[in-house]
Scaffold this motif. Structure first.
Motif, PDB file in Angstrom:
ATOM      1  N   TYR A 131       0.578  -1.332   0.360  1.00  0.00           N
ATOM      2  CA  TYR A 131      -0.013   0.247  -0.234  1.00  0.00           C
ATOM      3  C   TYR A 131       1.191   1.053  -0.002  1.00  0.00           C
ATOM      4  O   TYR A 131       1.866   1.652   0.881  1.00  0.00           O
ATOM      5  CB  TYR A 131      -0.253  -0.231   0.865  1.00  0.00           C
ATOM      6  N   GLN A 132       0.743   2.262  -0.977  1.00  0.00           N
ATOM      7  CA  GLN A 132       1.029   3.145  -0.770  1.00  0.00           C
ATOM      8  C   GLN A 132       1.085   4.639   0.112  1.00  0.00           C
ATOM      9  O   GLN A 132       1.391   5.254   1.149  1.00  0.00           O
ATOM     10  CB  GLN A 132       1.075   4.198  -1.889  1.00  0.00           C
ATOM     11  N   VAL A 133      -0.560   4.144   0.621  1.00  0.00           N
ATOM     12  CA  VAL A 133      -0.648   5.180   1.933  1.00  0.00           C
ATOM     13  C   VAL A 133      -2.069   4.026   2.828  1.00  0.00           C
ATOM     14  O   VAL A 133      -2.596   3.423   2.195  1.00  0.00           O
ATOM     15  CB  VAL A 133      -1.373   6.400   1.181  1.00  0.00           C
ATOM     16  N   GLY A 134      -1.811   4.960   3.850  1.00  0.00           N
ATOM     17  CA  GLY A 134      -3.649   3.913   4.734  1.00  0.00           C
ATOM     18  C   GLY A 134      -4.454   4.800   5.192  1.00  0.00           C
ATOM     19  O   GLY A 134      -4.040   6.105   5.489  1.00  0.00           O
ATOM     20  N   ILE A 135      -5.631   4.586   4.796  1.00  0.00           N
ATOM     21  CA  ILE A 135      -6.253   5.369   5.117  1.00  0.00           C
ATOM     22  C   ILE A 135      -7.130   5.221   6.513  1.00  0.00           C
ATOM     23  O   ILE A 135      -8.309   4.662   5.619  1.00  0.00           O
ATOM     24  CB  ILE A 135      -6.791   6.238   3.735  1.00  0.00           C
ATOM     25  N   SER A 136      -7.049   5.148   7.512  1.00  0.00           N
ATOM     26  CA  SER A 136      -8.092   4.458   8.425  1.00  0.00           C
ATOM     27  C   SER A 136      -7.936   4.520  10.009  1.00  0.00           C
ATOM     28  O   SER A 136      -8.189   3.829  10.695  1.00  0.00           O
ATOM     29  CB  SER A 136      -7.063   2.564   8.091  1.00  0.00           C
ATOM     30  N   ASN A 137      -8.573   6.084   9.989  1.00  0.00           N
ATOM     31  CA  ASN A 137      -8.354   7.160  11.046  1.00  0.00           C
ATOM     32  C   ASN A 137      -7.077   6.134  11.634  1.00  0.00           C
ATOM     33  O   ASN A 137      -6.438   5.617  13.201  1.00  0.00           O
ATOM     34  CB  ASN A 137      -9.999   5.841  11.864  1.00  0.00           C
ATOM     35  N   ILE A 138      -5.949   6.138  11.341  1.00  0.00           N
ATOM     36  CA  ILE A 138      -4.959   6.489  11.670  1.00  0.00           C
ATOM     37  C   ILE A 138      -4.079   7.351  12.814  1.00  0.00           C
ATOM     38  O   ILE A 138      -3.790   9.250  12.207  1.00  0.00           O
ATOM     39  CB  ILE A 138      -3.607   5.645  10.958  1.00  0.00           C
ATOM     40  N   GLY A 139      -3.831   7.464  14.103  1.00  0.00           N
ATOM     41  CA  GLY A 139      -3.786   8.517  15.059  1.00  0.00           C
ATOM     42  C   GLY A 139      -2.256   8.706  14.777  1.00  0.00           C
ATOM     43  O   GLY A 139      -1.823   8.186  15.270  1.00  0.00           O
ATOM     44  N   VAL A 140      -2.057  10.297  14.713  1.00  0.00           N
ATOM     45  CA  VAL A 140       0.044  10.656  14.486  1.00  0.00           C
ATOM     46  C   VAL A 140       0.012  10.146  15.945  1.00  0.00           C
ATOM     47  O   VAL A 140      -0.626  10.768  16.974  1.00  0.00           O
ATOM     48  CB  VAL A 140      -0.525  12.630  14.321  1.00  0.00           C
ATOM     49  N   SER A 141       0.803   9.367  16.109  1.00  0.00           N
ATOM     50  CA  SER A 141       1.720   9.484  17.955  1.00  0.00           C
ATOM     51  C   SER A 141       3.269   9.461  17.293  1.00  0.00           C
ATOM     52  O   SER A 141       3.992   9.160  16.182  1.00  0.00           O
ATOM     53  CB  SER A 141       1.234   8.214  17.830  1.00  0.00           C
ATOM     54  N   GLU A 142       4.043   9.720  18.274  1.00  0.00           N
ATOM     55  CA  GLU A 142       5.415   9.601  18.189  1.00  0.00           C
ATOM     56  C   GLU A 142       6.566   8.078  17.490  1.00  0.00           C
ATOM     57  O   GLU A 142       6.973   8.202  17.499  1.00  0.00           O
ATOM     58  CB  GLU A 142       6.570  10.690  19.596  1.00  0.00           C
ATOM     59  N   LEU A 143       5.413   6.571  18.234  1.00  0.00           N
ATOM     60  CA  LEU A 143       6.380   6.189  18.490  1.00  0.00           C
ATOM     61  C   LEU A 143       5.793   6.236  16.559  1.00  0.00           C
ATOM     62  O   LEU A 143       7.564   5.136  15.937  1.00  0.00           O
ATOM     63  CB  LEU A 143       5.485   5.042  19.109  1.00  0.00           C
TER      64      LEU A 143
END
Length: 321
Positions: A131-143
Motif C-alpha cells: 500500500y502506498q498510503v493507509g487511510i483508516s483513522n490512523i492517529g499521529v503518534s511519536e512512536l
C-alpha cells in the motif's frame, strides 16, 4: 476489527473556531447527526476536486506515471460506520475514509485503488510497499512517526452519548461527577474517565461510576433504559448511532488524546516522497470546499481541521497503547 480509537493521536493544542477549549466541548455545533441521511449504496458518487497540476508535479515520478494511488483501509470484516465499512452489496467499501482517499487522489490526478485489509495487515502492507498510503483513522503518534509520515485530515474526538432529552451537557470533569458512565476496558476513553475521576476526587466531588459491557448493543440498552447516564466512545460511531437509531444524543466531546488535541492522518512509509503532495492536496480540497462536503456527508463537521499538517507533534511514546 479492533476499535480504531484505542490507539489515537495527539498534537499541540489547536485553536478551533467552534469552541474555546479544543479538548472538551458541549454537544458539537458542527454536527447535526439527527438529520444526517447516510448513503450506504454501492454506486454512490464520491466527492472529488479538480486536479492541481502544480501539486501533482510534486509526486514521485513512478507514482505520477502510474496514474493510481494504492490505498490500504483496515475495515475488513464489515468495517466500522461511518469510517470505512461495506455498502449494501456487502462488498464495496464506503465511508468517510474512502471518500477522503478519492478526494486527495483527485487533486493529484490519480485514481485510488482501494484495498481492504485488517488493521494489523494494514501496517504490514505499508512496510512492504503493498500500500502506498493507509487511510483508516490512523492517529499521529511519536512512536509511529519513527516509521511513517502523516498528512492530517481530521480531529480525533470521543463523544459523550446520552439518552435523548437527558438535559446533560458535558464540558469537563465536574459534569460527570456522580454519573454512571460506560466505557470499553483498556481504551483511551477509559483512561480519560479515570483521569477525570481523579480530578473530581481532588476537587472534593464524587467520582463517576465506570460501567463496562461486552457488546455495544448492551451498552445502548443500558443507556436507553436509564441504567447508565452516559457512554463515552468514538465520536464518528456516536454520530452514526444517533442518526440511525434516533434514541440518543451527543452531549459533549473530548479529544481522543486528552488533554491535548488528537489528529488523524493519511499515513505513508517514511521518506517515500508522498506526504507533502498529500498534505498539499488536502489543503487544496479544504480551500475549495470539497473537503467540507465530505465531512458533512458523514455528519463529521465537528472533526474538520483548518489545515493539513505534515508530521505534527503526536501522542507521546509513554501513552501509546
Amino acid at each position: 476489527m479492533r476499535n480504531p480509537w484505542t490507539i489515537p493521536v495527539a498534537v499541540a493544542l489547536l485553536t478551533l473556531a467552534a469552541c474555546a477549549d479544543p479538548q472538551t466541548s458541549a454537544a458539537p455545533k458542527g454536527n447535526d447527526a439527527s438529520v444526517v441521511a447516510f448513503d450506504t449504496s454501492a454506486n454512490q458518487k464520491h466527492i472529488t476536486s479538480a486536479k492541481v497540476d502544480s501539486i501533482a508535479a510534486e509526486l514521485p515520478a513512478a507514482v505520477r506515471d502510474s496514474g493510481k494511488l494504492v490505498v490500504g483501509n483496515g475495515s475488513a470484516g464489515g468495517g466500522l460506520p461511518p469510517l470505512g465499512f461495506t455498502a449494501d452489496d456487502n462488498k464495496t467499501p464506503i465511508g468517510v475514509e474512502i471518500d477522503i482517499a478519492h478526494l486527495a487522489a483527485s487533486v493529484l490526478g490519480l485514481t485510488p485503488e482501494m484495498q481492504t485489509t485488517s488493521w494489523e495487515n494494514l501496517f504490514l502492507g505499508l512496510d512492504s510497499g503493498r500500500y502506498q498510503v493507509g487511510i483508516s483513522n490512523i492517529g499521529v503518534s511519536e512512536l509511529r512517526k519513527e516509521k511513517y509520515d502523516f498528512a492530517t485530515y481530521r480531529l480525533g474526538l470521543h463523544a459523550f452519548e446520552a439518552k435523548k432529552g437527558s438535559g446533560l451537557k458535558i464540558t469537563g470533569p465536574a459534569d460527570i461527577s456522580g454519573k454512571k458512565v460506560a466505557v470499553s476496558s483498556g481504551t483511551l476513553q477509559e483512561a480519560i474517565l479515570l483521569d477525570w475521576n481523579k480530578q473530581n476526587v481532588a476537587a472534593g466531588r464524587p467520582p463517576a461510576e465506570p460501567k463496562y459491557y461486552q457488546q455495544a448493543s448492551d451498552t445502548y440498552l443500558a443507556l436507553e433504559s436509564g441504567r447508565i447516564d452516559l457512554y463515552l466512545g468514538p465520536n464518528p460511531n456516536a454520530t452514526y448511532h444517533v442518526a440511525t437509531a434516533g434514541k440518543t444524543e451527543i452531549v459533549g466531546t473530548v479529544s481522543s488524546s486528552y488533554p491535548v488535541q488528537g489528529l488523524v492522518g493519511i499515513t505513508t512509509k517514511k521518506d517515500n516522497g508522498l506526504v507533502k503532495p498529500l498534505a498539499d492536496a488536502l489543503n487544496a480540497a479544504i480551500a475549495d470546499g470539497s473537503y467540507a462536503k465530505v465531512l458533512a456527508k458523514w455528519g463529521l463537521q465537528s472533526e474538520a481541521v483548518p489545515k493539513s499538517l505534515v508530521n505534527p507533534p503526536g501522542l507521546p511514546k509513554d501513552k501509546q497503547k
